[in-house]
Design a protein around this motif. Structure first.
Motif, short mmCIF file in Angstrom:
data_model
loop_
_atom_site.label_atom_id
_atom_site.label_comp_id
_atom_site.label_asym_id
_atom_site.label_seq_id
_atom_site.Cartn_x
_atom_site.Cartn_y
_atom_site.Cartn_z
N GLY A 52 70.19 111.77 17.77
CA GLY A 52 70.98 112.94 18.13
C GLY A 52 72.01 112.60 19.19
N ILE A 53 73.02 113.41 19.27
CA ILE A 53 74.09 113.16 20.23
C ILE A 53 73.59 113.36 21.66
CG2 ILE A 53 75.00 115.51 20.17
CD1 ILE A 53 77.80 114.21 20.16
N VAL A 54 72.58 114.19 21.82
CA VAL A 54 72.06 114.47 23.14
C VAL A 54 70.54 114.56 23.06
CG1 VAL A 54 71.97 116.22 24.96
CG2 VAL A 54 74.12 115.75 23.84
N ASP A 55 69.88 113.97 24.00
CA ASP A 55 68.44 114.10 24.13
C ASP A 55 68.22 115.15 25.21
OD1 ASP A 55 65.76 113.91 24.92
OD2 ASP A 55 65.66 111.79 24.38
N TYR A 56 67.86 116.36 24.80
CA TYR A 56 67.79 117.49 25.74
C TYR A 56 66.78 117.26 26.86
CZ TYR A 56 70.83 119.82 22.49
OH TYR A 56 71.91 120.13 21.71
N GLU A 57 65.70 116.56 26.58
CA GLU A 57 64.72 116.28 27.64
C GLU A 57 65.35 115.42 28.73
OE1 GLU A 57 60.63 113.76 28.04
OE2 GLU A 57 60.84 115.01 26.24
N GLN A 58 66.13 114.45 28.33
CA GLN A 58 66.79 113.59 29.32
C GLN A 58 67.90 114.34 30.04
OE1 GLN A 58 67.53 110.35 26.56
NE2 GLN A 58 66.01 109.11 27.61
N VAL A 59 68.56 115.27 29.37
CA VAL A 59 69.59 116.07 30.03
C VAL A 59 68.95 116.95 31.11
CG1 VAL A 59 71.25 117.96 29.70
CG2 VAL A 59 71.22 116.02 28.12
N ARG A 64 67.84 117.91 36.92
CA ARG A 64 66.91 117.94 38.06
C ARG A 64 67.34 116.93 39.13
NH1 ARG A 64 63.41 115.00 40.32
NH2 ARG A 64 63.41 113.38 38.75
N ILE A 65 67.69 115.73 38.69
CA ILE A 65 68.12 114.69 39.62
C ILE A 65 69.41 115.11 40.32
CG2 ILE A 65 68.94 112.30 39.81
CD1 ILE A 65 67.05 111.67 37.41
N ASN A 66 70.32 115.73 39.57
CA ASN A 66 71.57 116.19 40.15
C ASN A 66 71.31 117.24 41.23
OD1 ASN A 66 74.51 116.27 40.19
ND2 ASN A 66 74.29 118.31 39.31
N GLY A 67 70.35 118.12 40.99
CA GLY A 67 69.97 119.11 42.00
C GLY A 67 69.45 118.44 43.25
N ASP A 68 68.62 117.41 43.07
CA ASP A 68 68.11 116.64 44.21
C ASP A 68 69.26 116.04 45.02
OD1 ASP A 68 65.52 117.21 43.42
OD2 ASP A 68 65.11 115.19 42.64
N GLY A 109 70.74 106.61 37.31
CA GLY A 109 71.24 105.49 36.51
C GLY A 109 70.24 105.06 35.45
N ARG A 110 68.95 105.07 35.81
CA ARG A 110 67.90 104.70 34.86
C ARG A 110 67.86 105.68 33.69
NH1 ARG A 110 63.48 106.88 33.89
NH2 ARG A 110 63.39 108.11 35.79
N VAL A 111 67.96 106.98 34.00
CA VAL A 111 67.93 107.99 32.94
C VAL A 111 69.17 107.86 32.06
CG1 VAL A 111 67.96 110.47 32.45
CG2 VAL A 111 66.44 109.57 34.21
N MET A 112 70.34 107.66 32.67
CA MET A 112 71.57 107.51 31.89
C MET A 112 71.48 106.29 30.98
SD MET A 112 74.68 108.77 34.34
CE MET A 112 74.32 107.72 35.72
N LYS A 113 70.93 105.20 31.50
CA LYS A 113 70.78 103.99 30.69
C LYS A 113 69.85 104.25 29.51
CE LYS A 113 69.67 99.11 30.97
NZ LYS A 113 69.18 98.02 31.80
N ILE A 115 69.54 106.97 27.93
CA ILE A 115 70.27 107.78 26.94
C ILE A 115 71.19 106.87 26.13
CG2 ILE A 115 72.02 109.57 26.65
CD1 ILE A 115 70.75 110.96 29.10
N VAL A 116 71.88 105.98 26.82
CA VAL A 116 72.83 105.08 26.15
C VAL A 116 72.10 104.01 25.34
CG1 VAL A 116 74.66 103.39 26.55
CG2 VAL A 116 74.59 105.47 27.89
N GLN A 117 70.99 103.50 25.87
CA GLN A 117 70.19 102.48 25.18
C GLN A 117 68.81 103.05 24.93
OE1 GLN A 117 70.33 99.30 28.01
NE2 GLN A 117 72.32 98.61 27.32
N PRO A 118 68.66 103.86 23.84
CA PRO A 118 67.38 104.53 23.60
C PRO A 118 66.22 103.54 23.47
CG PRO A 118 69.05 105.25 22.03
CD PRO A 118 69.63 104.11 22.81
N ARG A 119 65.02 104.05 23.80
CA ARG A 119 63.80 103.25 23.66
C ARG A 119 63.62 102.81 22.22
NH1 ARG A 119 63.06 107.89 26.29
NH2 ARG A 119 62.18 109.07 24.61
N ALA A 120 63.07 101.62 22.05
CA ALA A 120 62.76 101.14 20.71
C ALA A 120 61.59 101.95 20.17
CB ALA A 120 62.41 99.66 20.76
N GLU A 121 61.62 102.24 18.90
CA GLU A 121 60.51 102.99 18.30
C GLU A 121 59.29 102.11 18.20
OE1 GLU A 121 60.81 105.60 15.03
OE2 GLU A 121 62.97 105.76 15.27
N SER A 122 58.14 102.74 18.35
CA SER A 122 56.88 102.00 18.25
C SER A 122 56.58 101.61 16.83
CB SER A 122 55.74 102.87 18.77
OG SER A 122 56.03 103.30 20.08
#
Length: 122
Positions: A52-59, A64-68, A109-113, A115-122
């Protein structure tokens, strides 16, 4: 004799017959992936995984991080303006605040990475 370069549009298309509800589902999946119907079908047909174009959980995590960061930045701003409420802040407190801002930036940065480089599927 001129040799014309082959393009996709110069070759015959592949037709796919489907019911209206199947087409709606395929078109919805293409929209969710941020792709045209043609690009979506070409990608799936070649065996590539569609993400998907956006992973809503990561958004939500980024929000949350932006609020912090906003709250930490607000504290730093109060201190820099010599606000009475921060008069008791020591240098150690300010250093801790700056370290927390840096840690939060690293987390973002970790969360953005991810999103750009999604986890490999199990």
């Amino acid at each position: 004799m001129e040799h014309k370069k082959k393009t996709r549009k110069s070759t015959p298309p592949i037709k796919v017959y489907c019911l209206p509800e199947e087409r709606e589902l395929i078109e919805g999946n293409a929209r969710a992936a941020g792709m045209s119907l043609s690009s979506f079908l070409m990608t799936v047909g070649q065996g590539y995984k569609i993400t998907g174009i956006v992973d809503y959980e990561q958004v939500r995590e980024l929000a949350r991080i932006n609020g912090d960061l906003g709250r930490l930045g607000g504290l730093l701003k109060l201190w820099l303006t010599d606000d009475v409420r921060t008069a008791h802040f020591s240098d150690a407190t300010i250093r801790a605040l700056l370290n927390r801002i840096e840690a939060t930036q690293n987390e973002m940065g970790r969360v953005m990475k991810s999103i750009v480089q999604p986890r490999a599927e199990s």
